[in-house]
Design a protein around this motif. Sequence first.
Motif, mmCIF file in Angstrom:
data_model
loop_
_atom_site.group_PDB
_atom_site.id
_atom_site.type_symbol
_atom_site.label_atom_id
_atom_site.label_comp_id
_atom_site.label_asym_id
_atom_site.label_seq_id
_atom_site.Cartn_x
_atom_site.Cartn_y
_atom_site.Cartn_z
ATOM 1 N N ILE A 1 -1.548 26.108 -59.988
ATOM 2 C CA ILE A 1 -1.700 24.663 -59.792
ATOM 3 C C ILE A 1 -0.434 24.130 -59.131
ATOM 4 N N VAL A 2 -0.580 23.501 -57.980
ATOM 5 C CA VAL A 2 0.569 22.962 -57.252
ATOM 6 C C VAL A 2 1.092 21.736 -57.984
ATOM 7 N N LYS B 1 4.485 20.399 -57.150
ATOM 8 C CA LYS B 1 5.282 19.666 -56.162
ATOM 9 C C LYS B 1 5.200 20.402 -54.844
ATOM 10 N N TYR B 2 5.280 19.665 -53.748
ATOM 11 C CA TYR B 2 5.305 20.286 -52.429
ATOM 12 C C TYR B 2 5.913 19.321 -51.429
ATOM 13 N N GLU B 3 6.484 19.878 -50.394
ATOM 14 C CA GLU B 3 7.013 19.082 -49.289
ATOM 15 C C GLU B 3 7.043 19.946 -48.051
ATOM 16 N N GLY B 4 6.681 19.368 -46.923
ATOM 17 C CA GLY B 4 6.734 20.076 -45.654
ATOM 18 C C GLY B 4 5.449 20.834 -45.330
ATOM 19 N N GLU B 5 4.473 20.768 -46.185
ATOM 20 C CA GLU B 5 3.163 21.389 -45.993
ATOM 21 C C GLU B 5 2.100 20.364 -46.358
ATOM 22 N N THR B 6 0.901 20.548 -45.846
ATOM 23 C CA THR B 6 -0.203 19.718 -46.308
ATOM 24 C C THR B 6 -0.563 20.195 -47.713
ATOM 25 N N TYR B 7 -1.294 19.391 -48.435
ATOM 26 C CA TYR B 7 -1.707 19.785 -49.786
ATOM 27 C C TYR B 7 -2.524 21.069 -49.740
ATOM 28 N N ASP B 8 -3.471 21.149 -48.791
ATOM 29 C CA ASP B 8 -4.311 22.348 -48.690
ATOM 30 C C ASP B 8 -3.483 23.593 -48.397
ATOM 31 N N ASP B 9 -2.491 23.477 -47.510
ATOM 32 C CA ASP B 9 -1.621 24.619 -47.231
ATOM 33 C C ASP B 9 -0.785 24.992 -48.453
ATOM 34 N N ALA B 10 -0.314 23.989 -49.190
ATOM 35 C CA ALA B 10 0.463 24.251 -50.407
ATOM 36 C C ALA B 10 -0.380 25.008 -51.427
ATOM 37 N N VAL B 11 -1.654 24.635 -51.556
ATOM 38 C CA VAL B 11 -2.556 25.331 -52.481
ATOM 39 C C VAL B 11 -2.743 26.778 -52.037
ATOM 40 N N GLN B 12 -2.910 27.007 -50.737
ATOM 41 C CA GLN B 12 -3.078 28.372 -50.225
ATOM 42 C C GLN B 12 -1.816 29.211 -50.443
ATOM 43 N N ILE B 13 -0.660 28.618 -50.216
ATOM 44 C CA ILE B 13 0.601 29.327 -50.441
ATOM 45 C C ILE B 13 0.737 29.691 -51.915
ATOM 46 N N ALA B 14 0.465 28.736 -52.790
ATOM 47 C CA ALA B 14 0.570 28.994 -54.234
ATOM 48 C C ALA B 14 -0.383 30.106 -54.655
ATOM 49 N N ALA B 15 -1.619 30.043 -54.213
ATOM 50 C CA ALA B 15 -2.605 31.066 -54.588
ATOM 51 C C ALA B 15 -2.188 32.435 -54.074
ATOM 52 N N GLY B 16 -1.696 32.490 -52.853
ATOM 53 C CA GLY B 16 -1.267 33.761 -52.278
ATOM 54 C C GLY B 16 -0.125 34.397 -53.044
ATOM 55 N N PHE B 17 0.869 33.596 -53.400
ATOM 56 C CA PHE B 17 2.022 34.149 -54.095
ATOM 57 C C PHE B 17 1.721 34.479 -55.547
ATOM 58 N N ILE B 18 0.880 33.703 -56.208
ATOM 59 C CA ILE B 18 0.494 34.038 -57.586
ATOM 60 C C ILE B 18 -0.230 35.381 -57.590
ATOM 61 N N GLY B 19 -1.145 35.591 -56.646
ATOM 62 C CA GLY B 19 -1.847 36.868 -56.532
ATOM 63 C C GLY B 19 -0.906 38.014 -56.206
#
Length: 130
Positions: free
Chosen positions: A43-44, A46-64
């Motif tokens: 679950i995102v 905080k984020y900055e410099g990315e769109t919310y959707d990109d932040a969610v994708q980054i978070a999911a990728g790194f958690i996996g």
Amino acid sequence: RERESTFSPTMADAHENPVEHMLGEIKGIAGFRSVVICNSSGIVLKYEGETYDDAVQIAAGFIGMYAGSKRAIAKLMGNDDGGMVDNVRIKSRNFEFIASSLNGYTMVVKQDFTPIISDEDEGEGEAAAE
């Protein structure tokens, strides 16, 4: 789906909140592009410099990736403790992601990547060109 960044620190906030203060320092580093902070469920928060959707994708990728890395390390080390994975770094030609996990939270920073060319590397390139 566009959302505004969740960061809006003022000087007073930075002194009162150590997380905001630390993020302000990270954002001040040359080459900084973005940051995403998520919990262990991806679950995102905080984020900055990315769109919310990109932040969610980054978070999911790194958690996996953390889960897979911990399983692989545990298998290689012959134990069930995959807790040895604390940091992950992924480099591309133009940028790199650096992720760190602690106490169920993960922070992913995206920064510019510029290869460092030493004097020795330059000399080898000149010799090869001749």
